[in-house]
Each structure stands twice: as structure tokens, then as C-alpha cells.
Enzyme design. Structure first.
Site, PDB file in Angstrom:
ATOM      1  N   GLU A 128       0.852  -1.191   0.000  1.00 13.25           N
ATOM      2  CA  GLU A 128       0.000   0.000   0.000  1.00 13.25           C
ATOM      3  C   GLU A 128       0.884   1.236   0.000  1.00 13.25           C
ATOM      4  OE1 GLU A 128      -4.154  -1.016   2.008  1.00 13.25           O
ATOM      5  OE2 GLU A 128      -2.569  -1.026   3.471  1.00 13.25           O
ATOM      6  N   HIS A 244      -8.676   9.960   3.798  1.00 14.79           N
ATOM      7  CA  HIS A 244      -8.372   8.905   2.831  1.00 14.79           C
ATOM      8  C   HIS A 244      -8.583   9.489   1.447  1.00 14.79           C
ATOM      9  CE1 HIS A 244      -8.130   5.167   0.706  1.00 14.79           C
ATOM     10  NE2 HIS A 244      -7.745   4.587   1.823  1.00 14.79           N
ATOM     11  N   ARG A 290      -0.591   8.857   1.894  1.00 16.40           N
ATOM     12  CA  ARG A 290      -1.967   9.357   1.773  1.00 16.40           C
ATOM     13  C   ARG A 290      -2.070  10.871   1.755  1.00 16.40           C
ATOM     14  NH1 ARG A 290      -5.072   5.064   5.649  1.00 16.40           N
ATOM     15  NH2 ARG A 290      -4.891   3.422   4.106  1.00 16.40           N
ATOM     16  N   HIS A 351     -10.819   9.978   7.634  1.00 15.01           N
ATOM     17  CA  HIS A 351     -10.638   8.527   7.723  1.00 15.01           C
ATOM     18  C   HIS A 351     -10.096   8.068   9.070  1.00 15.01           C
ATOM     19  CE1 HIS A 351     -10.041   4.526   6.306  1.00 15.01           C
ATOM     20  NE2 HIS A 351      -8.724   4.576   6.361  1.00 15.01           N
ATOM     21  N   ARG A 386      -0.343   8.703   9.425  1.00 17.18           N
ATOM     22  CA  ARG A 386      -0.336   7.243   9.636  1.00 17.18           C
ATOM     23  C   ARG A 386      -0.021   6.512   8.337  1.00 17.18           C
ATOM     24  NH1 ARG A 386      -4.750   2.982   9.290  1.00 17.18           N
ATOM     25  NH2 ARG A 386      -5.627   4.467   7.827  1.00 17.18           N
TER      26      ARG A 386
HETATM   27  C1  LIG Z   1     -13.474   1.949   6.137  1.00 19.82           C
HETATM   28  C2  LIG Z   1     -12.206   1.792   6.924  1.00 19.82           C
HETATM   29  C3  LIG Z   1     -11.175   1.012   6.442  1.00 19.82           C
HETATM   30  C4  LIG Z   1     -10.000   0.851   7.182  1.00 19.82           C
HETATM   31  N1  LIG Z   1      -9.024   0.015   6.706  1.00 19.82           N
HETATM   32  C5  LIG Z   1      -7.937  -0.221   7.483  1.00 19.82           C
HETATM   33  C6  LIG Z   1      -6.971  -1.191   7.095  1.00 19.82           C
HETATM   34  O1  LIG Z   1      -7.117  -1.834   6.070  1.00 19.82           O
HETATM   35  N2  LIG Z   1      -5.903  -1.376   7.909  1.00 19.82           N
HETATM   36  C7  LIG Z   1      -5.721  -0.690   9.076  1.00 19.82           C
HETATM   37  O2  LIG Z   1      -4.727  -0.911   9.782  1.00 19.82           O
HETATM   38  N3  LIG Z   1      -6.640   0.215   9.468  1.00 19.82           N
HETATM   39  C8  LIG Z   1      -7.743   0.447   8.714  1.00 19.82           C
HETATM   40  N4  LIG Z   1      -8.667   1.355   9.128  1.00 19.82           N
HETATM   41  C9  LIG Z   1      -8.497   2.008  10.438  1.00 19.82           C
HETATM   42  C10 LIG Z   1      -8.798   0.986  11.530  1.00 19.82           C
HETATM   43  O3  LIG Z   1      -9.919   0.219  11.152  1.00 19.82           O
HETATM   44  C11 LIG Z   1      -9.097   1.650  12.858  1.00 19.82           C
HETATM   45  O4  LIG Z   1      -8.152   2.632  13.154  1.00 19.82           O
HETATM   46  C12 LIG Z   1      -9.072   0.624  13.973  1.00 19.82           C
HETATM   47  O5  LIG Z   1      -9.945  -0.421  13.647  1.00 19.82           O
HETATM   48  C13 LIG Z   1      -9.483   1.254  15.285  1.00 19.82           C
HETATM   49  O6  LIG Z   1      -9.694   0.236  16.215  1.00 19.82           O
HETATM   50  P1  LIG Z   1     -10.178   0.601  17.674  1.00 19.82           P
HETATM   51  O7  LIG Z   1     -10.402  -0.686  18.382  1.00 19.82           O
HETATM   52  O8  LIG Z   1      -9.238   1.565  18.267  1.00 19.82           O
HETATM   53  O9  LIG Z   1     -11.561   1.377  17.451  1.00 19.82           O
HETATM   54  P2  LIG Z   1     -12.910   0.838  16.808  1.00 19.82           P
HETATM   55  O10 LIG Z   1     -12.684  -0.385  16.028  1.00 19.82           O
HETATM   56  O11 LIG Z   1     -13.566   1.961  16.117  1.00 19.82           O
HETATM   57  O12 LIG Z   1     -13.764   0.436  18.085  1.00 19.82           O
HETATM   58  C14 LIG Z   1     -14.289   1.419  18.939  1.00 19.82           C
HETATM   59  C15 LIG Z   1     -15.322   0.775  19.841  1.00 19.82           C
HETATM   60  O13 LIG Z   1     -15.717   1.709  20.844  1.00 19.82           O
HETATM   61  C16 LIG Z   1     -17.119   1.741  20.924  1.00 19.82           C
HETATM   62  N5  LIG Z   1     -17.549   3.030  21.471  1.00 19.82           N
HETATM   63  C17 LIG Z   1     -17.386   4.263  20.943  1.00 19.82           C
HETATM   64  N6  LIG Z   1     -17.939   5.188  21.761  1.00 19.82           N
HETATM   65  C18 LIG Z   1     -18.442   4.532  22.820  1.00 19.82           C
HETATM   66  C19 LIG Z   1     -19.166   4.919  23.979  1.00 19.82           C
HETATM   67  N7  LIG Z   1     -19.528   6.189  24.235  1.00 19.82           N
HETATM   68  N8  LIG Z   1     -19.518   3.958  24.866  1.00 19.82           N
HETATM   69  C20 LIG Z   1     -19.250   2.651  24.637  1.00 19.82           C
HETATM   70  N9  LIG Z   1     -18.594   2.226  23.533  1.00 19.82           N
HETATM   71  C21 LIG Z   1     -18.199   3.150  22.643  1.00 19.82           C
HETATM   72  C22 LIG Z   1     -17.556   1.486  19.492  1.00 19.82           C
HETATM   73  O14 LIG Z   1     -18.924   1.109  19.442  1.00 19.82           O
HETATM   74  C23 LIG Z   1     -16.594   0.371  19.114  1.00 19.82           C
HETATM   75  O15 LIG Z   1     -17.013  -0.859  19.653  1.00 19.82           O
HETATM   76  C24 LIG Z   1      -9.850   1.519   8.410  1.00 19.82           C
HETATM   77  C25 LIG Z   1     -10.890   2.317   8.896  1.00 19.82           C
HETATM   78  C26 LIG Z   1     -12.057   2.449   8.172  1.00 19.82           C
HETATM   79  C27 LIG Z   1     -13.168   3.290   8.721  1.00 19.82           C
END
Ligand SMILES: Cc1cc2nc3c(=O)[nH]c(=O)nc-3n(C[C@H](O)[C@H](O)[C@H](O)COP(=O)(O)OP(=O)(O)OC[C@H]3O[C@@H](n4cnc5c(N)ncnc54)[C@H](O)[C@@H]3O)c2cc1C
Length: 537
Positions: A128, A244, A290, A351, A386
Site C-alpha cells: 500500500e 483517505h 496518503r 478517515h 499514519r
Molecule cells: C473503512 C475503513 C477502512 C479501514 N481500513 C484499514 C486497514 O485496512 N488497515 C488498518 O490498519 N486500518 C484500517 N482502518 C483504520 C482501523 O480500522 C481503525 O483505526 C481501527 O480499527 C481502530 O480500532 P479501535 O479498536 O481503536 O476502534 P474501533 O474499532 O472503532 O472500536 C471502537 C469501539 O468503541 C465503541 N464506542 C465508541 N464510543 C463509545 C461509547 N460512548 N460507549 C461505549 N462504547 C463506545 C464502538 O462502538 C466500538 O465498539 C480503516 C478504517 C475504516 C473506517
């Protein structure tokens, strides 16, 4: 006019049910569940998530997870690529730690049942933007997050010490003498609850919903960042929102992400005159990082006076394209677009939130008792930009280290731990109705207009004035709906983002200012810490 309050709602502990746990994890994405899985079985873990367990950024990740897995690649290359993208703000020791742990974290996911895509019996590795080598593992073609989360959710379900509450909205963190002691949670139909935890891990993800054009699902409203801020934890680098470059731009589509891996497999970017404009912009052309690609697209749209540019996959093997990108193929077909024969209209969208709650290497925040992992944090891995596919990896590495650290700290604490509950009262501003959707939509449009890929003082000042005005009559109220609390959190986050973006008078990484187009290491090679909550108004 009322000032913002420390807590979003009033509560009286004598009249609120209590729940006690060793570890509280807020968020059930990759970071939260990875943290929960690291806690040894003798400690109880409660994971709360505000929606269904499938609603997280993690679940929508497409491209994959970066890790040095090929004999042609070396840790030093991945480290160098990450630091190069980070624009002078990466912490080299954090980058080293994360990169070196990547292969083991990926193997662990495989042991837990994740089926990554294979090529001739080996892990298929793609490339990528910004990566010098093929090192991205992926699953189901372009649905990596879905497959990884399927496996990790199943694994969590088997762990007897993990309890999961979905539809449990965390309103605020509870603090006793500046130490985090749990959270106040609202469960529709079941009411509010005070959760007392020996240690709390914040894994609540990013804040893409602050923008109208975003790849993020509706849960990404920055609640955890805002709650940590109100509680007194330090936040930093809020000006760094990564856009993005390639988000589907078709009326009626929900701004669907077209993965960077599409360019990794050879797709071209073309302007409305079919020119391959990236060749003039950067020697890496479509595979530049990016920020470079997003800024080039915005310049191109201005030059050609056209609202979008196009992705062109027509020169690639159609069978391979469909096999490799089945999800993108399906979504585009829903709009009458054949990705193997048609040009795909795209433009940049918000993004990934690079700034957030400041954490040290093990995921410790500046607030005792509070740990944080994943997109809610500023860990020093991403710097000012990032590198693609480094964030699922960050969630795995920091999730695991938070789980370990929090478990160690909780084990040393006595079982009879009690924090004296305190009441919280304020006089809410109740005058007049408020159309929450209207303010939310206005905020999200304002952020696209003035806090997008290209920023300048005048526009940001307008945004600051408008958001400050909305804050004055929204933050002082008490809502009893999720939409109201999310609006309060988004306004708080937007305020911090605009202030930091105004303060950083240079261009670095994803923060590009047309009035200060150069990077200025002498003045700005440093993090920007947010002012204390009491100074917000
Ligand atoms: C479309 C898309 C494609 C992506 N592709 C990639 C990729 O290919 N590779 C890569 O490395 N990264 C990618 N990313 C980025 C990556 O997905 C995220 O940065 C990563 O998944 C974040 O993980 P996290 O566990 O920190 O947060 P999240 O996975 O967003 O989880 C957050 C959690 O907190 C919960 N939450 C939020 N607020 C509250 C609240 N007030 N009370 C209780 N719960 C709450 C949510 O419901 C969720 O369960 C992508 C992102 C997107 C949107």
C-alpha cells in the site's frame, strides 16, 4: 449561557445501580477485545460497547494489517517507512516496538482462527501507499476487518472471565482524586449504572463522524476522547485528521472507502480529462503516502473545477480485480459501475484520527487508573501521518500491552477497593427546544468546508467562531438521548481540532495549511497538547 460540565448528566450514586469489576474495557473493536483477551482468567473483565458488537471501525477495515513476513523484507524497512510517513513526529522507540511485535500478533490472530488470504499456501502480501515492500496481510479479499473481528469476537465469547454489554453508552469516566475508578454507563431500557473498576481501558476509537464526508461508521463520534478530556487526561495532536484519498463519490452512497490496496495492485488516478496527474506530483505516483495523494487530488479538483477525480482499473486483469476486491466490486455495481470497465469517481474523506489521548509505551495515560489503546490514542506510532495498515496493528500491540499492564496493576489492588461515590449536580440549561440533527449536520458540513485537506487561517477562524457559539448553548444542557451526548462530544472534539490546527502554523503530515505551506521544524517539531477542560470556554 451555561458552562460545559464535568459530566454530561447529573447522577446520584445512592439512587444509581452499581457494578464492580476488576477491569473495565470501553469499546469492542480490535483494541478493546485484544486488551480483554490479554487479561488472565482470574480477573473479571467487563467490555462495554455503545452499539452492536459489529459496529466499530475495525469491522470495516479493508486493506489489511502490516507486518514484516516476507524474506525480502526487514524490520528496518517497515520502521523506516513508518517514520518517513510520520513527518518528524513519530517516536522511534514506539515504532520499533510495534513493528517488531507485528509478526507475532498476526500469528496469534491465525491461531485464534483468522483466515488470511493465501497465495500458493503462503500468506498473500500486498503493498500500500508509503510501504517499500509487500507486507500487508488481508482477508476475504478486501474485508480484512470483518474476518479478523469475526475471529476475535468468537475468541472473546469463549473466555469465561469476559462479560460483554452491547448497547451500553459510556457517558463519562468516574474519577476519585484524579484517579480513574470506572465509568458511568447508560443502557437503553435498563437505565444508568456506575461501573467501578480497579483499572479502566479506553478503546473507544476515532472521531471521523465530525466530518460529513467520512469513511467511518456512525459510532465514531469521539466519545472516549471527550470523556477522557472532561476527566482530566491529556489529549494531544488533535489537528492531525487523516483523510483517505479515495472515497467513492456517488450521490446516495454512504461515502464508501476504496481501499489503498486498489492502487497497490496497480490502479491509476485520472483527472476529468483522463490525465494521470500523480505522475507530476510525486515520484511514487499513486503509491505516495496518503497526505500527498489527498492534497494532490484536492489541487487537481480545483484546477479542473470538477468535484472528483477517478480511479482507473481498466488496464488490470478483470478476473484478478474481481477476486481481489469483491466488496468494492459489489458496492460499485450497486451504483451501476463496473470497476473493470468504468472509471470510479472518488474524492478524499475523513478517515483516521491521529491525535487523541496521550499514552506512553504500555498504553498508560496521564491519568492513574486509565489506560488507552487504538484510534482513541496518540501513541507516537503515527507521528503526523499514519502509514496505511499500521492502525489495526497498533490496536493489537497496544491492546495487548494495556491488557497486561492493567491486569498487573489490578492484581496488586485489594479486593475491598471502594471509591467513595460522589453526587454530581448542575443546573442544566433547559430553555427552548434544540434540533440536535440540525446542529450535528451543520457541524459536519462546517468541518468539511474549513478543516479539510487544505486549511487556511480565515476559514478555520470562521469554524472556531461557529463551533464556540454552538458550544455555548449545547454543552451546558443535559440530554437524555445518545444523539445529544454524541453532539456534545463531537463539538468538544471539533473545538480541540480547530484550536490545534490554528495554532500549528506550518504544514506537516496530514495537516496542510495553504497560508503556511512549508514544514517548520524549528518551531513545530513537537506535539501540541490540548488546553485543560476548564479552559475550553
Ligand atoms: C473503512 C475503513 C477502512 C479501514 N481500513 C484499514 C486497514 O485496512 N488497515 C488498518 O490498519 N486500518 C484500517 N482502518 C483504520 C482501523 O480500522 C481503525 O483505526 C481501527 O480499527 C481502530 O480500532 P479501535 O479498536 O481503536 O476502534 P474501533 O474499532 O472503532 O472500536 C471502537 C469501539 O468503541 C465503541 N464506542 C465508541 N464510543 C463509545 C461509547 N460512548 N460507549 C461505549 N462504547 C463506545 C464502538 O462502538 C466500538 O465498539 C480503516 C478504517 C475504516 C473506517
Amino acid at each position: 449561557m451555561a458552562a460545559p460540565h464535568r459530566y454530561l448528566v447529573r447522577f446520584n450514586p445512592k439512587k444509581t445501580p452499581h457494578y464492580f469489576t476488576d477491569i473495565l474495557v470501553i469499546g469492542a473493536g480490535i483494541s478493546g477485545l485484544r486488551a480483554a483477551l490479554e487479561v488472565p482468567p482470574e480477573l473479571d473483565v467487563l467490555v462495554v460497547t455503545k452499539d452492536s458488537i459489529q459496529q466499530s471501525n475495525s469491522n470495516y477495515a479493508q486493506g489489511g494489517i502490516a507486518g514484516v513476513l516476507s524474506p525480502e523484507d526487514r524490520f528496518e524497512n517497515h520502521i523506516e517507512d513508518t517514520i518517513q510517513a510520520g513527518g518528524g513526529l513519530c517516536h522511534p522507540e514506539i515504532v520499533q516496538m510495534v513493528v517488531r511485535e507485528a509478526p507475532e500478533q498476526i500469528q496469534e490472530l491465525i491461531r485464534w482462527g483468522t483466515h488470511f488470504d493465501l497465495e500458493e499456501g503462503h500468506l498473500a502480501l500486498t503493498r500500500e501507499g508509503g510501504h517499500s515492500h509487500r507486507r500487508i496481510v488481508h482477508a476475504l479479499g478486501d474485508a480484512t476487518g470483518h474476518e479478523v473481528m469475526r475471529a476475535i469476537i468468537a475468541r472473546s465469547g469463549q473466555a469465561a472471565n469476559i462479560t460483554l454489554w452491547d448497547n451500553a453508552f459510556t457517558l463519562d469516566l468516574l474519577a476519585n482524586e484524579n484517579t480513574c475508578v470506572g465509568a458511568l454507563v447508560d443502557r437503553p431500557g435498563l437505565g444508568r449504572m456506575l461501573i467501578w473498576a480497579k483499572q479502566t481501558i479506553l478503546a473507544s476509537g476515532g472521531a471521523g463522524m465530525v466530518y460529513r464526508e467520512t469513511t467511518n461508521p456512525p459510532v465514531a463520534t469521539g466519545d472516549g476522547m471527550a470523556a477522557a478530556y472532561r476527566a482530566g487526561a491529556q489529549l494531544r495532536d488533535m489537528e492531525f485528521m487523516q483523510f483517505h484519498p479515495t472515497v467513492l463519490y456517488v450521490a446516495g452512497s454512504s461515502r464508501f472507502l476504496i481501499s489503498e490496496a486498489v492502487r497497490g495492485e496497480g490502479a491509476y488516478l485520472r483527472d476529468k480529462n483522463l490525465e494521470r496527474f500523480m505522475l507530476q506530483e510525486d515520484p511514487r505516483a499513486e503509491l505516495a503516502p496518503r497526505d500527498v495523494v489527498a492534497q494532490a487530488i484536492v489541487r487537481c479538483m480545483e484546477r479542473t473545477q470538477h468535484p472528483n477525480v477517478y480511479l482507473d482499473l481498466k488496464h488490470l486483469d478483470p478476473g484478478k480485480v474481481r477476486r481481489r476486491f469483491p466488496g468494492i466490486d459489489k458496492v460499485c455495481r450497486g451504483f451501476g459501475l463496473d470497476i473493470t470497465t468504468d472509471l470510479v469517481p472518488i474524492r478524499p474523506g475523513a478517515h483516521y484520527m491521529i491525535g487523541g489521548v496521550t499514552v506512553a509505551s504500555a498504553g498508560r495515560t496521564t491519568m492513574p487508573g486509565l489506560w488507552a489503546a487504538g484510534e482513541v490514542t496518540s501513541s507516537g506510532l503515527h507521528g503526523a501521518n499514519r502509514l496505511a495498515s499500521n492502525s489495526l496493528l497498533e490496536g493489537l500491540v497496544f491492546g495487548a500491552s494495556c491488557g497486561r499492564g492493567a491486569a498487573e496493576a489490578a492484581s496488586g489492588m485489594s479486593d475491598t477497593f471502594t471509591a467513595l461515590p460522589h453526587s454530581f449536580h448542575f443546573e442544566p440549561e433547559t430553555d427552548g427546544d434544540l434540533d440536535v440533527s440540525d446542529i450535528t449536520n451543520s457541524l459536519r458540513s462546517l468541518m468539511v468546508r474549513h478543516m479539510g485537506v487544505v486549511r487556511r487561517r480565515q476559514g478555520m477562524q470562521t469554524a472556531d467562531n461557529d463551533v464556540a457559539f454552538w458550544c455555548r448553548y449545547v454543552l451546558g444542557r443535559e440530554f437524555d438521548t445518545r444523539q445529544g451526548w454524541e453532539l456534545q462530544n463531537m463539538l468538544t472534539i471539533a473545538r480541540l481540532m480547530i484550536r490545534s490546527a490554528l495554532e500549528r502554523e506550518e504544514s506537516r503530515g496530514v495537516h496542510f495549511r495553504s497560508d503556511f505551506p512549508q514544514r517548520d521544524d524549528e518551531r513545530w517539531q513537537r506535539h501540541l497538547e490540548c488546553p485543560a477542560f476548564s479552559e475550553l470556554v
